[in-house]
Write a protein that holds these residues in place. Structure first.
Motif, PDB file in Angstrom:
ATOM      1  N   GLU A 117       0.823  -1.211   0.000  1.00  0.00           N
ATOM      2  CA  GLU A 117       0.000   0.000   0.000  1.00  0.00           C
ATOM      3  C   GLU A 117       0.859   1.263   0.000  1.00  0.00           C
ATOM      4  OE1 GLU A 117      -3.182   0.244  -0.478  1.00  0.00           O
ATOM      5  OE2 GLU A 117      -3.550  -1.911  -0.430  1.00  0.00           O
ATOM      6  N   LEU A 118       1.954   1.265   0.766  1.00  0.00           N
ATOM      7  CA  LEU A 118       2.813   2.446   0.791  1.00  0.00           C
ATOM      8  C   LEU A 118       3.506   2.664  -0.550  1.00  0.00           C
ATOM      9  CD1 LEU A 118       4.527   2.537   4.284  1.00  0.00           C
ATOM     10  CD2 LEU A 118       2.865   4.118   3.349  1.00  0.00           C
ATOM     11  N   ALA A 119       3.839   1.580  -1.233  1.00  0.00           N
ATOM     12  CA  ALA A 119       4.469   1.717  -2.550  1.00  0.00           C
ATOM     13  C   ALA A 119       3.533   2.450  -3.510  1.00  0.00           C
ATOM     14  CB  ALA A 119       4.850   0.350  -3.095  1.00  0.00           C
ATOM     15  N   SER A 120       2.254   2.155  -3.445  1.00  0.00           N
ATOM     16  CA  SER A 120       1.319   2.861  -4.325  1.00  0.00           C
ATOM     17  C   SER A 120       1.032   4.276  -3.817  1.00  0.00           C
ATOM     18  CB  SER A 120       0.021   2.070  -4.467  1.00  0.00           C
ATOM     19  OG  SER A 120      -0.647   1.998  -3.237  1.00  0.00           O
ATOM     20  N   LEU A 121       1.057   4.477  -2.494  1.00  0.00           N
ATOM     21  CA  LEU A 121       0.779   5.807  -1.945  1.00  0.00           C
ATOM     22  C   LEU A 121       1.930   6.781  -2.166  1.00  0.00           C
ATOM     23  CD1 LEU A 121      -0.951   4.994   1.448  1.00  0.00           C
ATOM     24  CD2 LEU A 121      -1.935   6.228  -0.474  1.00  0.00           C
ATOM     25  N   LEU A 122       3.157   6.292  -2.220  1.00  0.00           N
ATOM     26  CA  LEU A 122       4.304   7.188  -2.384  1.00  0.00           C
ATOM     27  C   LEU A 122       4.272   7.930  -3.717  1.00  0.00           C
ATOM     28  CD1 LEU A 122       7.265   5.226  -0.801  1.00  0.00           C
ATOM     29  CD2 LEU A 122       6.241   7.341   0.002  1.00  0.00           C
ATOM     30  N   ARG A 123       3.581   7.376  -4.688  1.00  0.00           N
ATOM     31  CA  ARG A 123       3.472   8.059  -5.990  1.00  0.00           C
ATOM     32  C   ARG A 123       2.605   9.300  -5.915  1.00  0.00           C
ATOM     33  NH1 ARG A 123       1.593   2.882  -8.290  1.00  0.00           N
ATOM     34  NH2 ARG A 123       3.357   1.533  -7.949  1.00  0.00           N
ATOM     35  N   SER A 124       1.726   9.355  -4.898  1.00  0.00           N
ATOM     36  CA  SER A 124       0.816  10.495  -4.797  1.00  0.00           C
ATOM     37  C   SER A 124       1.336  11.589  -3.862  1.00  0.00           C
ATOM     38  CB  SER A 124      -0.558  10.015  -4.306  1.00  0.00           C
ATOM     39  OG  SER A 124      -0.443   9.478  -3.004  1.00  0.00           O
ATOM     40  N   VAL A 125       2.495  11.403  -3.252  1.00  0.00           N
ATOM     41  CA  VAL A 125       3.069  12.421  -2.369  1.00  0.00           C
ATOM     42  C   VAL A 125       3.588  13.570  -3.227  1.00  0.00           C
ATOM     43  CG1 VAL A 125       4.896  12.898  -0.697  1.00  0.00           C
ATOM     44  CG2 VAL A 125       3.633  10.761  -0.574  1.00  0.00           C
ATOM     45  N   LYS A 126       3.206  14.783  -2.876  1.00  0.00           N
ATOM     46  CA  LYS A 126       3.564  15.942  -3.700  1.00  0.00           C
ATOM     47  C   LYS A 126       4.791  16.694  -3.204  1.00  0.00           C
ATOM     48  CE  LYS A 126      -1.006  16.492  -5.422  1.00  0.00           C
ATOM     49  NZ  LYS A 126      -2.304  16.950  -5.194  1.00  0.00           N
ATOM     50  N   ASP A 127       5.381  16.256  -2.107  1.00  0.00           N
ATOM     51  CA  ASP A 127       6.598  16.889  -1.591  1.00  0.00           C
ATOM     52  C   ASP A 127       7.721  16.691  -2.606  1.00  0.00           C
ATOM     53  OD1 ASP A 127       8.850  17.702  -0.198  1.00  0.00           O
ATOM     54  OD2 ASP A 127       8.083  16.982   1.717  1.00  0.00           O
ATOM     55  N   PRO A 128       8.358  17.765  -3.083  1.00  0.00           N
ATOM     56  CA  PRO A 128       9.388  17.613  -4.119  1.00  0.00           C
ATOM     57  C   PRO A 128      10.599  16.799  -3.662  1.00  0.00           C
ATOM     58  CG  PRO A 128       9.269  19.883  -3.360  1.00  0.00           C
ATOM     59  CD  PRO A 128       8.122  19.152  -2.742  1.00  0.00           C
ATOM     60  N   ARG A 129      10.855  16.771  -2.368  1.00  0.00           N
ATOM     61  CA  ARG A 129      11.977  15.962  -1.878  1.00  0.00           C
ATOM     62  C   ARG A 129      11.715  14.479  -2.077  1.00  0.00           C
ATOM     63  NH1 ARG A 129      11.990  18.837   3.901  1.00  0.00           N
ATOM     64  NH2 ARG A 129       9.797  18.460   3.516  1.00  0.00           N
ATOM     65  N   VAL A 130      10.448  14.092  -2.054  1.00  0.00           N
ATOM     66  CA  VAL A 130      10.073  12.688  -2.214  1.00  0.00           C
ATOM     67  C   VAL A 130       9.748  12.374  -3.670  1.00  0.00           C
ATOM     68  CG1 VAL A 130       8.422  10.918  -1.498  1.00  0.00           C
ATOM     69  CG2 VAL A 130       9.220  12.609   0.143  1.00  0.00           C
ATOM     70  N   ALA A 131       9.078  13.297  -4.338  1.00  0.00           N
ATOM     71  CA  ALA A 131       8.604  13.042  -5.694  1.00  0.00           C
ATOM     72  C   ALA A 131       9.740  12.968  -6.714  1.00  0.00           C
ATOM     73  CB  ALA A 131       7.607  14.120  -6.104  1.00  0.00           C
ATOM     74  N   GLN A 132      10.864  13.628  -6.456  1.00  0.00           N
ATOM     75  CA  GLN A 132      11.953  13.662  -7.431  1.00  0.00           C
ATOM     76  C   GLN A 132      12.805  12.405  -7.419  1.00  0.00           C
ATOM     77  OE1 GLN A 132      14.056  17.240  -6.537  1.00  0.00           O
ATOM     78  NE2 GLN A 132      12.533  18.552  -7.526  1.00  0.00           N
ATOM     79  N   SER A 133      12.748  11.622  -6.373  1.00  0.00           N
ATOM     80  CA  SER A 133      13.602  10.443  -6.292  1.00  0.00           C
ATOM     81  C   SER A 133      12.789   9.179  -6.533  1.00  0.00           C
ATOM     82  CB  SER A 133      14.280  10.368  -4.922  1.00  0.00           C
ATOM     83  OG  SER A 133      13.305  10.291  -3.915  1.00  0.00           O
ATOM     84  N   MET A 134      13.467   8.176  -7.047  1.00  0.00           N
ATOM     85  CA  MET A 134      12.838   6.873  -7.253  1.00  0.00           C
ATOM     86  C   MET A 134      13.000   6.068  -5.977  1.00  0.00           C
ATOM     87  SD  MET A 134      13.564   5.290 -10.971  1.00  0.00           S
ATOM     88  CE  MET A 134      12.796   3.733 -10.660  1.00  0.00           C
TER      89      MET A 134
END
Length: 127
Positions: free
Chosen positions: A16-33
């Protein structure tokens, strides 16, 4: 009969977290794989340690700060998707086991044989 309830909960949280991490809009999280490598939940379901690995991420501290700031959102969404009595508090940690394994493999590839004269010895197949 012993059940593997915590193991199943860990797998479900990871999925569930793997799918939820795609929706996080924080640029520190969204820019990294990000890859969630391991989840470890306490037996009382109060805390969950999430181990993440990031590809091509130069600022791991910034990534952890971004994940920590998004932990409330992730916990709320996780609670709505999973039918647990308690939704665990999420604690994020950087998992460097992949980089460590690559380093060990690189070191092993650069090791020279101790006795180069014994390289051509062929053992019989009966042994």
């Amino acid at each position: 009969m012993a059940s593997n309830r915590i193991g199943r909960i860990n797998e479900e949280i990871q999925k569930e977290l793997a799918s939820l991490l795609r929706s996080v809009k924080d640029p520190r999280v969204a820019q990294s794989m990000l890859t969630i490598t391991h989840v470890d939940t306490t037996s009382d379901l109060r805390y969950s340690r999430i181990y993440v690995s990031a590809l091509n991420c130069s600022d791991e501290k910034g990534l952890l700060k971004g994940l920590k700031s998004a932990a409330g959102f992730l916990r709320r969404e996780l609670g709505s998707r999973m039918g647990l009595r308690y939704t665990p508090e999420l604690q994020f940690f950087v998992d460097d086991s992949i980089a460590y394994g690559a380093h060990i493999l690189d070191m092993l590839n650069h090791v020279k044989p101790a006795n180069p004269a014994n390289e051509d010895i062929v053992l019989p197949e009966d042994m």
